[in-house]
Design a protein around this motif. Structure first.
Motif, PDB file in Angstrom:
ATOM      1  N   TYR A1460       0.953 -38.531  27.285  1.00 13.12           N
ATOM      2  CA  TYR A1460       1.085 -37.925  28.812  1.00 13.12           C
ATOM      3  C   TYR A1460      -0.099 -38.230  29.536  1.00 13.12           C
ATOM      4  O   TYR A1460      -0.023 -38.599  30.880  1.00 13.12           O
ATOM      5  CB  TYR A1460       1.385 -36.621  28.713  1.00 13.12           C
ATOM      6  N   HIS A1461      -1.146 -38.099  29.014  1.00 13.46           N
ATOM      7  CA  HIS A1461      -2.613 -38.180  29.651  1.00 13.46           C
ATOM      8  C   HIS A1461      -3.213 -39.469  28.921  1.00 13.46           C
ATOM      9  O   HIS A1461      -3.048 -39.785  27.727  1.00 13.46           O
ATOM     10  CB  HIS A1461      -3.465 -37.019  29.500  1.00 13.46           C
ATOM     11  N   PRO A1462      -3.912 -40.156  29.658  1.00  6.63           N
ATOM     12  CA  PRO A1462      -4.707 -41.364  28.990  1.00  6.63           C
ATOM     13  C   PRO A1462      -6.036 -40.726  28.174  1.00  6.63           C
ATOM     14  O   PRO A1462      -6.398 -39.617  28.276  1.00  6.63           O
ATOM     15  CB  PRO A1462      -5.249 -42.071  30.119  1.00  6.63           C
ATOM     16  N   ASN A1463      -6.350 -41.417  27.080  1.00  2.06           N
ATOM     17  CA  ASN A1463      -7.198 -40.856  26.238  1.00  2.06           C
ATOM     18  C   ASN A1463      -8.331 -40.448  26.947  1.00  2.06           C
ATOM     19  O   ASN A1463      -9.085 -39.391  26.264  1.00  2.06           O
ATOM     20  CB  ASN A1463      -7.625 -41.871  24.955  1.00  2.06           C
ATOM     21  N   ASN A1464      -8.672 -41.166  27.662  1.00  3.82           N
ATOM     22  CA  ASN A1464     -10.415 -40.799  28.274  1.00  3.82           C
ATOM     23  C   ASN A1464     -10.035 -39.915  29.479  1.00  3.82           C
ATOM     24  O   ASN A1464     -10.975 -39.713  30.339  1.00  3.82           O
ATOM     25  CB  ASN A1464     -11.074 -42.170  28.682  1.00  3.82           C
ATOM     26  N   ALA A1465      -8.812 -39.194  29.807  1.00  6.25           N
ATOM     27  CA  ALA A1465      -8.891 -38.118  30.828  1.00  6.25           C
ATOM     28  C   ALA A1465      -9.955 -37.030  30.702  1.00  6.25           C
ATOM     29  O   ALA A1465      -9.833 -36.689  29.519  1.00  6.25           O
ATOM     30  CB  ALA A1465      -7.615 -37.881  30.886  1.00  6.25           C
ATOM     31  N   SER A1466     -10.569 -36.672  31.782  1.00  2.00           N
ATOM     32  CA  SER A1466     -11.691 -35.859  31.450  1.00  2.00           C
ATOM     33  C   SER A1466     -10.851 -34.217  31.575  1.00  2.00           C
ATOM     34  O   SER A1466     -11.210 -33.168  31.040  1.00  2.00           O
ATOM     35  CB  SER A1466     -12.671 -35.691  32.628  1.00  2.00           C
ATOM     36  N   TRP A1467      -9.812 -34.361  32.765  1.00  2.00           N
ATOM     37  CA  TRP A1467      -9.344 -33.054  32.799  1.00  2.00           C
ATOM     38  C   TRP A1467      -7.691 -33.260  32.964  1.00  2.00           C
ATOM     39  O   TRP A1467      -7.296 -34.205  33.203  1.00  2.00           O
ATOM     40  CB  TRP A1467      -9.786 -32.464  34.293  1.00  2.00           C
ATOM     41  N   PRO A1468      -6.973 -32.000  32.635  1.00  2.00           N
ATOM     42  CA  PRO A1468      -5.491 -31.982  32.712  1.00  2.00           C
ATOM     43  C   PRO A1468      -5.020 -32.313  34.287  1.00  2.00           C
ATOM     44  O   PRO A1468      -5.712 -31.583  35.132  1.00  2.00           O
ATOM     45  CB  PRO A1468      -5.276 -31.067  31.863  1.00  2.00           C
ATOM     46  N   ASN A1469      -3.879 -32.981  34.460  1.00  2.00           N
ATOM     47  CA  ASN A1469      -3.177 -32.735  35.688  1.00  2.00           C
ATOM     48  C   ASN A1469      -2.216 -31.959  35.588  1.00  2.00           C
ATOM     49  O   ASN A1469      -1.233 -31.886  34.828  1.00  2.00           O
ATOM     50  CB  ASN A1469      -2.701 -34.354  36.025  1.00  2.00           C
ATOM     51  N   PRO A1470      -2.223 -30.938  36.448  1.00  2.00           N
ATOM     52  CA  PRO A1470      -1.174 -29.879  36.450  1.00  2.00           C
ATOM     53  C   PRO A1470       0.210 -30.533  36.704  1.00  2.00           C
ATOM     54  O   PRO A1470       1.304 -29.928  35.971  1.00  2.00           O
ATOM     55  CB  PRO A1470      -1.408 -29.041  37.568  1.00  2.00           C
ATOM     56  N   ASP A1471       0.443 -31.464  37.371  1.00  4.50           N
ATOM     57  CA  ASP A1471       1.741 -32.057  37.504  1.00  4.50           C
ATOM     58  C   ASP A1471       2.301 -32.713  36.298  1.00  4.50           C
ATOM     59  O   ASP A1471       3.480 -32.418  35.722  1.00  4.50           O
ATOM     60  CB  ASP A1471       1.773 -33.039  38.499  1.00  4.50           C
ATOM     61  N   ILE A1472       1.464 -33.290  35.530  1.00  2.00           N
ATOM     62  CA  ILE A1472       1.714 -33.986  34.295  1.00  2.00           C
ATOM     63  C   ILE A1472       2.099 -32.703  33.081  1.00  2.00           C
ATOM     64  O   ILE A1472       3.046 -32.824  32.510  1.00  2.00           O
ATOM     65  CB  ILE A1472       0.716 -34.963  33.745  1.00  2.00           C
ATOM     66  N   GLN A1769      -3.759 -41.475  18.027  1.00  2.00           N
ATOM     67  CA  GLN A1769      -3.870 -41.451  19.266  1.00  2.00           C
ATOM     68  C   GLN A1769      -3.419 -40.168  19.882  1.00  2.00           C
ATOM     69  O   GLN A1769      -2.321 -39.849  20.418  1.00  2.00           O
ATOM     70  CB  GLN A1769      -3.126 -42.680  20.086  1.00  2.00           C
ATOM     71  N   ARG A1770      -4.328 -38.986  19.731  1.00  2.00           N
ATOM     72  CA  ARG A1770      -3.643 -37.707  20.019  1.00  2.00           C
ATOM     73  C   ARG A1770      -3.882 -37.619  21.563  1.00  2.00           C
ATOM     74  O   ARG A1770      -4.870 -37.840  22.088  1.00  2.00           O
ATOM     75  CB  ARG A1770      -4.632 -36.812  19.363  1.00  2.00           C
ATOM     76  N   GLU A1771      -2.951 -36.736  21.908  1.00  6.94           N
ATOM     77  CA  GLU A1771      -2.949 -36.366  23.335  1.00  6.94           C
ATOM     78  C   GLU A1771      -4.150 -35.380  23.628  1.00  6.94           C
ATOM     79  O   GLU A1771      -4.413 -34.222  22.796  1.00  6.94           O
ATOM     80  CB  GLU A1771      -1.721 -35.569  23.652  1.00  6.94           C
ATOM     81  N   PRO A1772      -4.768 -35.784  24.808  1.00  6.05           N
ATOM     82  CA  PRO A1772      -6.266 -35.003  25.126  1.00  6.05           C
ATOM     83  C   PRO A1772      -5.966 -33.777  25.586  1.00  6.05           C
ATOM     84  O   PRO A1772      -6.801 -32.814  25.420  1.00  6.05           O
ATOM     85  CB  PRO A1772      -6.970 -35.792  26.151  1.00  6.05           C
ATOM     86  N   PHE A1773      -4.853 -33.165  26.071  1.00  7.33           N
ATOM     87  CA  PHE A1773      -4.565 -31.902  26.412  1.00  7.33           C
ATOM     88  C   PHE A1773      -2.966 -31.619  26.049  1.00  7.33           C
ATOM     89  O   PHE A1773      -2.188 -32.533  25.936  1.00  7.33           O
ATOM     90  CB  PHE A1773      -4.285 -31.904  27.791  1.00  7.33           C
ATOM     91  N   SER A1774      -2.726 -30.399  25.621  1.00 11.08           N
ATOM     92  CA  SER A1774      -1.533 -30.040  25.124  1.00 11.08           C
ATOM     93  C   SER A1774      -1.101 -28.750  25.568  1.00 11.08           C
ATOM     94  O   SER A1774      -2.050 -27.889  26.134  1.00 11.08           O
ATOM     95  CB  SER A1774      -1.454 -29.956  23.594  1.00 11.08           C
ATOM     96  N   ARG A1775       0.265 -28.037  25.413  1.00  9.58           N
ATOM     97  CA  ARG A1775       0.630 -26.934  26.196  1.00  9.58           C
ATOM     98  C   ARG A1775       1.569 -26.384  24.973  1.00  9.58           C
ATOM     99  O   ARG A1775       2.517 -26.659  24.344  1.00  9.58           O
ATOM    100  CB  ARG A1775       1.670 -27.221  26.944  1.00  9.58           C
ATOM    101  N   GLY A1776       0.541 -25.216  24.573  1.00  8.41           N
ATOM    102  CA  GLY A1776       1.094 -24.332  23.419  1.00  8.41           C
ATOM    103  C   GLY A1776       0.405 -23.218  23.102  1.00  8.41           C
ATOM    104  O   GLY A1776      -0.349 -22.629  24.083  1.00  8.41           O
TER     105      GLY A1776
END
Length: 2010
Positions: A1460-1472, A1769-1776
């Motif tokens: 969902y996010h690129p590997n190097n994303a610093s912060w999560p995008n709330p819409d994503i 290639q793990r997602e840098p942010f997750s929802r759980g």
């Protein structure tokens, strides 16, 4: 009062005594003051009784009350007080220098006048400002003056005017007015009483030593310059003898105080025997304890010490305790054995050496007319250099041939110190205790000299003890009076003045006049002295009756000497007793042996070595060498050697050129460097014989016995290492903050050793093999060479300075490294740095940089700690570690494989008598040496003895080699001992296939003599062709070890060394090498010797320096570790050594019979050993007497101990009674019945058989040579080769005994028939050969039962603090000995501790200094190396923590492939994030035992989750991880940076905090909640308070727009319980210093303890109702309080005019076990790399997230060593689900609360409800938190216990519930916890259809409850618009309704479908609401209920049980 008294009460007397008594009681904490009235009424008026000795004596230094600080109240630099003197009376004199009566007081005027000084007063010089050139003379009561150390002056003043005679000035102000001082400042005695005054030899009053007021410069001067100022005649007087008071100067006793010595001991002349209240004991009243002479005072010791009654006038006498003494305490050993018999100690009791020069001018000059002319040719005529001991009075001037006379002040110093009463006996006004009178001292001296043996040398220590003993006996009751309170207050046996049970050296049959009854008058003295001297013939001559002066007596002595009339006289005592004059005395030593010994002892050890070098360099020893070379009729040694060389067909170097080379070497040995390269002696190997390398390496020649074990670490070494570690921890744990172990992350060290190359290499070798370097540095074993280990060891020479300096710099720059400075052999250099080039240790280790460095710890290691244990020591007694005894009562405490055999065991072997002792002397050698000493009087005895010894070795080598024809009878020119040593050496290597042999140690202290000996023996060895037989090694401490190549190859073969360049560098590596090691150097420097050491030849060590340190160092060379497992088998074979310790037998005393064939290796030893030790077993002083005479038998039996006493502690084997068959009575002692002995051989009742049975007669054989028993046949003694001869059966059992009678001392490891001599020898200690004089001293016992040498001065550089010290006791432990030396010794000026004195402090210990002491060779190096290892491990352990390290659970095989996010994303995008599916599955491994949350499409793994026990979380998988610099810490961490953070802020006082109440209302709770904040003063700026009242209003919150790099915006809340010590609340390092608001949330009952441990933390105290609640309640309150505070802050901002919505709404909820945080960096090459980061960095990153306010809850991942599980290639942010560390938006989550009742899974429940409410939950996977395993406290540790008892009992889960209204065991546990635990453990019974049925979960509405791992729960929310999973088509196996609220309706439930038989569970707070819920939800339509399906938790009614109802689906 019932007593008649002779005293009169006078007003002034009363005031004085009352004043003194009150002051003494106030000042003293050790002595019970004497009652005032007993002083006043019970003292007869006897003014003369207190004259004399009591007030004549010098003051003593620090004694028992030495720690009482004086309060003089004055320092010389105090500001001047404006002072107006009282105007003088009219008409009086006001002239300077005169008193108001007009009398002259100036010293210049009164110098020659006869002044009368009152008793107890002393003359003092007063400094006047107007008269700078002179002093004013006054008399001051000595009690108000300090002693020479500045102590013990009473407050106040009492003075007399010496002009007009007016007395009794009680105030110094009044006195200064009277003597016209005319001061402008307040008069102070400290300022103006400046000097002692005394009369010089001309009788003129002169200025003496300055008075030592503390804090004034006089103290310093007195240490140094006053040594010469005060005219004390000894060169190196110790400080406590410096200020010589006017009435104590030598020779002027009467002049100063007009005291008639006749009246000294007049106390007993009173008409009554009552003296001051205690009865003096008449001589007939004393019990006749062993009293063998008339009038001899019995030895009534004070051991029983039953104290006197409180009131002294009740008539207590010391008889009570005297009678209670057992007779054994007063038995004296035979006189000569009780006495030490060597040369005089060079250290007198008070420590000063006598003059080394012989000039008479050193003595005090007397009147010019009296002088003594020393005759010419005195030395040539008498062949001796007389020694004159100064005694009492001044010695006349010596003129003429003064260079041939020596003058010593040893005796005079002894007299003086014995008359210096300790302050404790003068402390309470007039006292009956007086020192010994001059006459008694002289008489005791005569008695002492009379009983000395003809070869004995007087020991000042002995004489001093005799004085002390006599003095104590004469004042027994008074001493007890003073001693009593003291021994009660401290350890009596250490500090109490014990009376030894016998006078050392004074036999009981000599009578002493009873001093208590009758004082000794000067008239009686000469004839009593002559009477005493008459008993020894001409040995002691007393000149007394017709002698008018000392000069006359000395002149008479000189003429008698020249006439030869003193040929048989050893001592001349000159006594002068003229009427009206002081008694004078001196002693002239005229015995040849005594004069030589005393003369040599006057030199220091270094001067002695210089003298030896000088004699060798000028060639005066050549005549001696030539004399020794001549063998009389048997030819010349050199010519015999040459013939041997020719016979063996070797090229013979001419003997003359060889001799000249030796002579040359003797003349050039100033510096031994030239002569110490014996390499040439190895080059000429014999070509014919195969090299030893070939012999050793042939395959069939191997020795199976050989093994080297010195590398092993023994259990006792581990124990000592742990003791060291515990002491270091104790320093760290103390409140002094001297060592902060928690701040160090590694250990570094430096080992300092003496400058001996062998010791250096030996330490390097130990270090290298110990593995410590690998452990400390983490270095690879391969890359670190032994050469690199040398960097850690430093020789203490000039190169050490740079190494220490670099270490100091390193320590300053590496504050996290703990540096250990190990000072090994710490006794070696203890000189002060001020002492020239010496004192390197002082310069380096005592420097300010080392002392003050907080990360440098010093460990002194020594075998001889005495010199470091003085009054001024730097080492605290608590920091001493003493080597433990491995065996206690013969029980092996440490499971040791070895037993230590040291000095005490050597001594024991001389007493046990079971076989030939291991320590002995060689009478043949002694007689030869003493004959030559008489022949060569000018040569130093060391030169003579070394020459004789080397000559004996040369002859023995020639005799044993077989190269010299038997016609020469060489054996008679050597001694039996030497021949046995050499034969053993030569034959040992021939018996072993690999040529193992043993070492002979030859100790020659002089380097020059050692070099000569090496050269001489090398030549003999070469000419006899023995170069391949044994090695000859010169052990020079300054040079490396040098071994011949052939022997090096041999050792390499044995040790299996592969390195071609390897050479042995330590003596340890010479294991099993046959060799003679000549060890030189003034003292051993810590060189360890191999186990193959068999003989320790100390026959030429010096007998002059009798310090305990010196003697024990030399004997320590023989210390040895014996294999403890080498015990004899229980069924010994016919040839094995049987034990002689049979219980029925007595140990042998004169053991000729046992000294037979004691060495299987030596053919000649069987007979010859007998001659070697005339006194071997017994301490029999008269060997010439017949051994069968009854009195000797009786004496011998008295000294015997039974084997159970003497041997069980020494012998490693079990007692021989355990043998299953009777032991043949082989070794019967002489004193047994002869019938037993005749069963062995035909032995007649043995008369003294003289030496016709000794074919090997000795030269100069003494008449009492030990004899042979007849059954030793002569043929046995003359066997030329080692073939065994047929022997009588009894003897054949001893044929194979090991050398030097190992029979009883340490048996062999295995079979007696071993061919390898080395293997036989390693299980027995070496034999030690000593000089006779030292042997007698060492084997003699003190009166305390200790060896005589232990009572000597411990070290040359310390001095005794007082003669009046108790004896060391045999029962003292090492710790008590240390305390003894700390009290009774003071360092001399050249000792490095002499400067360690801080004014006003009783101790000046260095806090980071430890002392490890243990006997020599016991394994201290291995112990401290192991300590370094375990210290490093402990620091690493302190820096490491156990981190939970578990993989995430419940990851399905098909991991989501969508990114969902690129590997190097610093912060999560709330819409994503909104598009990401919520992961209902719980992945935290701590929850692997809870119910899974149902997720559509998720396939549970086949095996399911295991059922886990309650406490299993303690056993979860952990990893040890080193703490990063960003770790959180518990209360045990306190580094310097943390001090302010933890509350050590200097601006705020510690613990300064206030308690604030805070109240808010919450709908759910239905009432107001009152919370308490504890806010430290330093944290108040985080809160706002109402202005007028200071009420807490709110917690300040920042704005969203605020940002600071050093500030965290979110308040941090940490709920905690039970972890006040272990919780990780110190976030200083984790925050990297950033400011942050941290609040601990604690329960009310824990508030105090948390506040104590964390004084600078803000506490939020939960209400009382939550004391029993779980973590849900804490989180609930935190969240609700935070929201309420957010509202308050918004309104506060609104009032202030700011925007309301901008207040920061986030808080952090963190667990109390979060220890470190990590971040993942993406690396192109390595992928994801995790590294430690600060919590500040993580929070800054999260708080900076642009859309953070969109999220309801954020968190981070839990760390695992396996990193990212699943997809790379793990997602840098997750929802759980989120756990442990949460960033909570309290604004968005306002309507979702934590369940305040929950104990478990509250975070799972909260996250599910939060998600269902539509809030975003996001986990930052690039960050992780590490959780530390803390086994203590926490919210999971609720204990379920019954209501009736507090003891936790095992209650099963089925007992957690019961039927309502039933009789059941109620539990004292919250109802909610019982319910949760019940559901967790029994849900498979409650929901049977749900067990392991993932596709049919239990429907749980609005809450998540754990139903156990086998049941799956499907969570749904009943709230409108909530986000729930699709349940279409899903059949549920159960329904769980927990506290269903109004949102749950019948219509809502009808949406779900259930299996038939599904289980319903409805939970409510009470029965009525339960029924209401069932009715309201119309449950009975679809569910069937039974009456028996209603339950409640097992709580009592008052505890509000919960109720639940179960039913089945229809």
């Amino acid at each position: 009062m019932g007593n008649s008294y002779a005293g009169q009460l006078r007003t002034t007397r009363f005031e004085e005594v009352l004043h003194n008594s009150i002051e003494a009681s106030l000042r003293s904490n050790t002595i019970v003051p004497r009652p005032v009235f007993s002083q006043l009424y019970l003292e007869t008026e006897q003014p003369s009784a207190h004259d004399g000795g009591l007030h004549r004596c010098k003051r003593e230094g620090r004694t028992e009350n030495d720690d009482e600080d004086d309060e003089d109240g004055s320092e010389s630099n105090s500001p001047p007080i404006p002072y107006q003197m009282k105007p003088p009376p009219e008409g009086c004199c006001t002239t300077d220098g005169f008193c108001q009566a007009g009398r002259d007081l100036r010293l210049s005027s009164l110098a020659s006048d006869s002044l009368e000084v009152s008793p107890g007063f002393m003359l003092v010089g007063v400094k006047s400002h107007s008269l700078t050139e002179t002093l004013l003379v006054c008399a001051v009561d000595r009690r108000f003056l300090p002693d020479e150390r500045g102590h013990n002056a009473l407050l106040g003043f009492l003075g007399n005017c010496m002009g007009c005679g007016e007395k009794g000035f009680r105030y110094f102000t009044e006195f200064s007015n009277h003597i016209n001082l005319k001061l402008s400042t307040q008069p102070k005695k400290q300022k103006h009483l400046k000097h002692h005054l005394y009369r010089n030899n001309q009788g003129v009053l002169v200025k003496g030593a300055p008075i030592c007021w503390r804090g004034h410069d006089g103290r310093v001067r007195q240490m140094g310059s006053s040594l010469s100022e005060s005219h004390v005649t000894s060169d190196e007087q110790p400080p406590n003898m410096a200020p010589t008071h006017p009435s104590q100067t030598p020779g002027s006793y009467a002049a100063g105080s007009n005291v008639d010595p006749v009246s000294l001991p007049q106390v007993a002349d009173a008409p009554h025997t009552l003296t001051n209240g205690s009865h003096a004991v008449p001589s007939n009243a004393q019990p006749p304890l062993n009293q063998s002479g008339p009038g001899r005072p019995s030895a009534t010791g004070s051991h029983a010490n039953a104290g006197p009654p409180k009131k002294r006038h009740k008539g207590w006498s010391p008889e009570s305790s005297a009678n209670s003494l057992p007779e054994s305490t007063v038995k004296t050993p035979p006189s000569s054995s009780a006495l030490a018999t060597s040369s005089v100690s060079s250290v007198i009791t008070n420590g000063a050496r006598s003059e080394t020069s012989s000039q008479g001018s050193l003595t005090p000059l007397s009147s010019p007319g009296l002088s003594v002319t020393i005759p010419d040719q005195l030395l040539h005529t008498c062949r001796l250099q007389p020694v004159i001991f100064k005694g009492h009075g001044s010695l006349p001037r010596l003129t003429g041939n003064v260079s041939e006379v020596l003058v010593s002040s040893l005796l005079q110093s002894c007299y003086l110190s014995s008359q210096t009463l300790p302050r404790v006996y003068q402390h309470y006004g007039p006292s009956p205790i007086q020192p010994l009178s001059t006459e008694m001292q002289i008489l005791l001296t005569v008695y002492y000299l009379v009983q000395l043996g003809p070869e004995q040398v007087p020991l000042i220590e002995d004489l001093e003890q005799i004085f002390m003993r006599s003095w104590r006996e004469s004042h027994l009751s008074e001493i007890r009076q003073y001693q009593q309170p003291q021994t009660a207050a401290t350890q009596g046996r250490i500090y109490g003045l014990e009376t030894p049970s016998t006078l050392p050296g004074l036999p009981q049959h000599l009578s002493l006049p009873h001093q208590i009854q009758q004082p000794l008058t000067p008239i009686q003295l000469p004839w009593l002295a002559q009477l005493a001297a008459s008993s020894c013939g001409e040995g002691v001559v007393v000149l007394g009756e017709k002698i008018g002066s000392l000069a006359q007596g000395l002149q008479q002595t000189c003429s008698r000497l020249m006439d030869g009339r003193l040929e048989n006289t050893n001592y001349v005592v000159i006594i002068v007793t003229a009427p009206g004059q002081e008694t004078q005395s001196c002693v002239v030593v005229t015995g040849k042996h005594q004069c030589r010994a005393l003369a040599e002892s006057m030199h220091s050890p270094n001067e002695g070595l210089k003298e030896i070098n000088h004699q060798l360099s000028i060639g005066v020893s050549q005549e001696l060498i030539h004399y020794c070379n001549s063998l009389g009729q048997d030819g010349d040694l050199d010519s015999l050697l040459d013939s041997a060389t020719v016979d063996s067909n070797e090229p013979s170097p001419s003997s003359s050129s060889q001799e000249s080379a030796e002579e040359k070497s003797l003349k050039t040995t100033h510096s031994p460097k030239d002569t110490n390269s014996p390499k040439d002696s190895h080059t000429q190997c014999s070509k014919d014989s195969p090299s030893s390398k070939e012999r050793a390496s042939s395959p069939k020649d191997t020795c199976s016995e050989y093994s080297v074990e010195w590398r092993e670490v023994r259990p006792i070494q581990l124990a000592v290492a742990r003791k060291l570690l515990s002491h270091v921890c104790a320093i760290a744990d103390s409140s002094t903050q001297n060592l902060d172990l928690g701040s160090f992350d590694r250990v570094s060290f430096l080992i300092l050793v003496p400058p001996s190359e062998v010791t250096f290499q030996q330490t390097v070798l130990h270090l290298w093999t110990s593995g410590v370097l690998q452990e400390l540095g983490g270095l690879d074993q391969e890359c670190l060479s032994q050469r690199e280990a040398e960097r850690y060891v430093v020789k203490m020479d000039q190169s050490a300075q740079a190494r220490i300096d670099s270490l100091i710099q390193e320590a300053q720059s590496n504050s996290y490294t703990l540096y250990i400075l190990v000072h090994d052999h710490a006794h070696w250099d203890i000189n002060s740095n001020s002492d020239g080039g010496l004192g390197l240790v002082d310069q380096l280790l005592n420097s300010r940089q080392v002392r003050d460095a907080p990360n440098i710890l010093i460990l002194h290691v020594t075998s001889f700690p005495f010199a470091l244990q003085t009054q001024y020591t730097r080492i605290s007694p608590y920091n001493e570690i003493h080597w433990p005894s491995a065996f206690s009562n013969d029980v092996d405490l440490y499971h040791e494989k070895t037993r230590y055999f040291g000095v005490s065991e050597l001594l024991e072997s001389t007493r046990s008598g079971s076989s030939m002792p291991l320590m002995r002397y060689d009478s043949s050698f002694e007689s030869m040496a003493s004959a030559l000493e008489e022949r060569f009087p000018k040569l130093h005895s060391a030169v003579i003895r070394t020459t004789v010894l080397i000559q004996q070795y040369c002859v023995a080598l020639m005799a044993a080699s077989g190269k010299i024809g038997s016609s020469h009878n060489l054996q008679k020119h050597t001694s039996v001992e030497t021949l046995e040593i050499v034969q053993s050496l030569l034959t040992a290597a021939q018996q072993c296939p690999t040529h193992h042999g043993h070492m002979v140690l030859l100790r020659i202290p002089s380097l020059a003599l050692a070099a000569w000996a090496h050269l001489r023996l090398s030549r003999v060895r070469r000419q006899l062709g023995l170069e391949e037989t044994f090695e000859l090694i010169l052990g020079n401490p300054n040079q490396a070890l040098n071994i011949g190549q052939s022997f090096t190859d041999q050792i390499k073969t044995w040790l299996k060394v592969q390195d071609a360049d390897w050479v042995p560098q330590t003596y340890l590596e010479l294991e099993a090498l046959p060799c003679i090691l000549i060890l030189s150097g003034a003292e051993p420097q810590g060189e360890s010797l191999p186990r193959s050491l068999k003989y320790c030849d100390l026959r030429v060590i010096s007998c002059s320096y009798l310090q305990r340190n010196t003697l024990e160092q030399e004997l320590g060379l023989a210390a040895y570790l014996v294999r403890a497992e080498s015990r004899p088998p229980h069924n010994p074979g016919p040839g094995s050594d049987l034990l002689e310790s049979d219980a029925e037998k007595l140990s042998s005393t004169d053991n000729e019979e046992e000294e037979g064939q004691e060495n299987g290796d030596s053919p000649l030893s069987s007979g010859q050993q007998l001659q070697s030790c005339p006194d071997s077993g017994a301490l029999d002083p008269f060997p010439a007497q017949s051994t069968s005479s009854p009195n000797v038998q009786k004496g011998s039996v008295d000294t015997i101990q039974t084997p159970s006493q003497s041997q069980t502690q020494l012998l490693p084997q079990p007692p021989s009674q355990s043998f299953p068959y009777p032991q043949p009575p082989i070794h019967q002692p002489q004193v047994q019945s002869y019938s037993q002995a005749q069963s062995i051989s035909q032995l007649q009742p043995q008369p003294q058989i003289q030496s016709q049975n000794q074919p090997l007669s000795q030269t100069n054989a003494q008449p009492h040579t030990q004899t042979l028993p007849q059954h030793q046949s002569l043929s046995q003694m003359q066997i030329p080769h080692p073939q065994p001869q047929p022997l009588p059966a009894a003897q054949s059992r001893r044929q194979h005994s090991k050398s030097t009678s190992s029979g009883s001392l340490s048996p062999r490891a295995s079979s007696p028939h071993l061919s390898c001599s080395w293997a036989r020898g390693v299980s027995r200690p070496p034999s030690v050969l000593l000089p006779r004089a030292l042997y007698d001293i060492i084997t003699a016992s003190d009166s305390s039962g200790l060896p005589r040498c232990t009572s000597f001065l411990p070290h040359l550089s310390v001095a005794w603090a007082s003669s009046f010290r108790p004896m060391l006791s045999k029962m003292m432990t090492c710790t008590e000995q240390s305390l003894y030396y700390r009290q009774w010794t003071v360092p001399r000026s050249y000792h490095m501790d002499s400067s360690n004195r801080t004014e006003g402090r009783s101790d000046n210990f260095h806090p980071r200094r430890l002392l490890l002491s243990g006997p020599p060779q016991v394994g201290k190096t291995g112990a401290y190396l192991h300590f370094l290892g375990i210290l490093s491990r402990m620091l690493i352990r302190l820096m490491e923590v156990d981190i939970y390290d578990e993989e995430d659970i419940n990851y399905s095989a098909q991991a989501e492939g969508v990114m969902y996010h690129p590997n190097n994303a610093s912060w999560p995008n709330p819409d994503i994030v909104r598009t990401m599916p919520f992961d209902y599955t719980i992945h935290d491994p701590k929850y692997d035992d809870i119910s899974a949350v149902y997720t559509p499409g998720y396939k549970l793994s086949a095996e399911g989750n295991p059922v886990r026990q309650e406490d299993v979380y303690l056993r979860r998988r952990t990893s040890r991880i080193k703490l990063s610099k960003y770790a959180a810490y518990n209360t045990y961490h306190h580094c310097e940076q943390c001090h302010q953070y933890l509350g050590f802020n200097p601006r705020y006082q510690m613990y300064e905090s206030t308690l604030h109440a805070f109240t808010f209302t919450h709908l759910l709770l239905g009432e107001e909640i009152q919370l308490y904040f504890i806010i430290p003063k330093s944290k108040e700026h985080y809160f706002s308070f109402s202005q007028p009242g200071g009420q807490l209003e709110s917690m300040r919150l920042p704005l969203i727009s605020d940002w600071s790099p050093d500030c965290i915006k979110s308040p941090i809340f940490t709920p905690t319980t039970g972890r006040h010590e272990h919780g990780l609340f110190n976030l200083y390092h984790a925050m990297d210093g950033a400011s942050h608001l941290h609040i601990l949330v604690v329960k009310e009952y824990e508030m105090a303890v948390y506040k104590k441990y964390w004084p600078n933390h803000i506490m939020l105290v939960l209400p009382t109702v939550f004391n029993g609640a779980g973590v849900g309640a804490a989180h609930f309150l935190i969240k609700e309080l935070s929201y309420h505070n957010l509202e308050l802050e918004r309104s506060r901002r609104l009032e202030g005019g700011g925007p309301t919505g901008d207040v920061w709404p986030f808080i952090i909820l963190t667990d109390d076990s979060c220890v470190m945080w990590n971040a993942v960096d993406l690396d192109a090459r390595n992928g994801a790399v995790e590294h430690a980061v600060s919590l500040k960095q993580i929070l800054h990153h999260m708080e900076a997230c642009p859309d953070l306010s969109h999220y309801g809850l954020c968190g981070i991942r839990k760390w695992s060593s396996r990193g990212h599980t699943g997809n790379k290639q793990r997602e840098p942010f997750s929802r759980g689900h989120l756990h442990d560390f949460l960033l909570l938006n309290v604004d968005r989550s306002q309507n979702v609360q934590y369940d305040q009742n929950r104990f478990t899974c509250h975070d799972v429940d909260f996250t599910l409800r939060l998600h269902s409410a539509g809030l975003l939950v996001c986990r930052f996977n690039s960050f992780s938190v590490m959780k530390k395993q803390i086994a203590i406290g926490g919210y999971r540790t609720f204990i379920i216990k019954t209501k009736t008892t507090d003891v936790p009992t095992s209650v099963g889960p089925s007992q957690y519930i019961c039927a309502p209204d039933s009789k059941h065991l109620f539990l004292a546990t919250p109802a909610q916890l019982l319910l949760e635990k019940y559901l967790q453990h029994t849900s498979q019974k409650l929901f049977p259809l749900s067990t392991k049925n993932y596709t049919h979960p239990v429907l749980s509405v609005d809450c998540y409850l754990n139903l156990g791992p086998e049941v799956t729960v499907c969570f749904v929310s009943s709230r409108p618009h909530s986000a729930n999973i699709s349940t279409t088509g899903l059949l549920f196996s159960g329904l769980l309704l927990c506290f269903a609220d109004s949102f749950v309706t019948p219509g809502f439930l009808k949406k779900f479908s259930f299996l038939k038989g599904a289980t319903l569970c409805v939970i409510s707070a009470d029965r009525s609401s339960l029924r209401q819920t069932v009715g309201r939800l119309e449950l009975e339509e679809e569910w069937r209920f039974r009456l028996s399906d209603e339950f409640q938790t097992a709580n009592a009614k008052e505890d509000r049980p919960l109720f639940f109802l179960t039913g089945k689906h229809i």
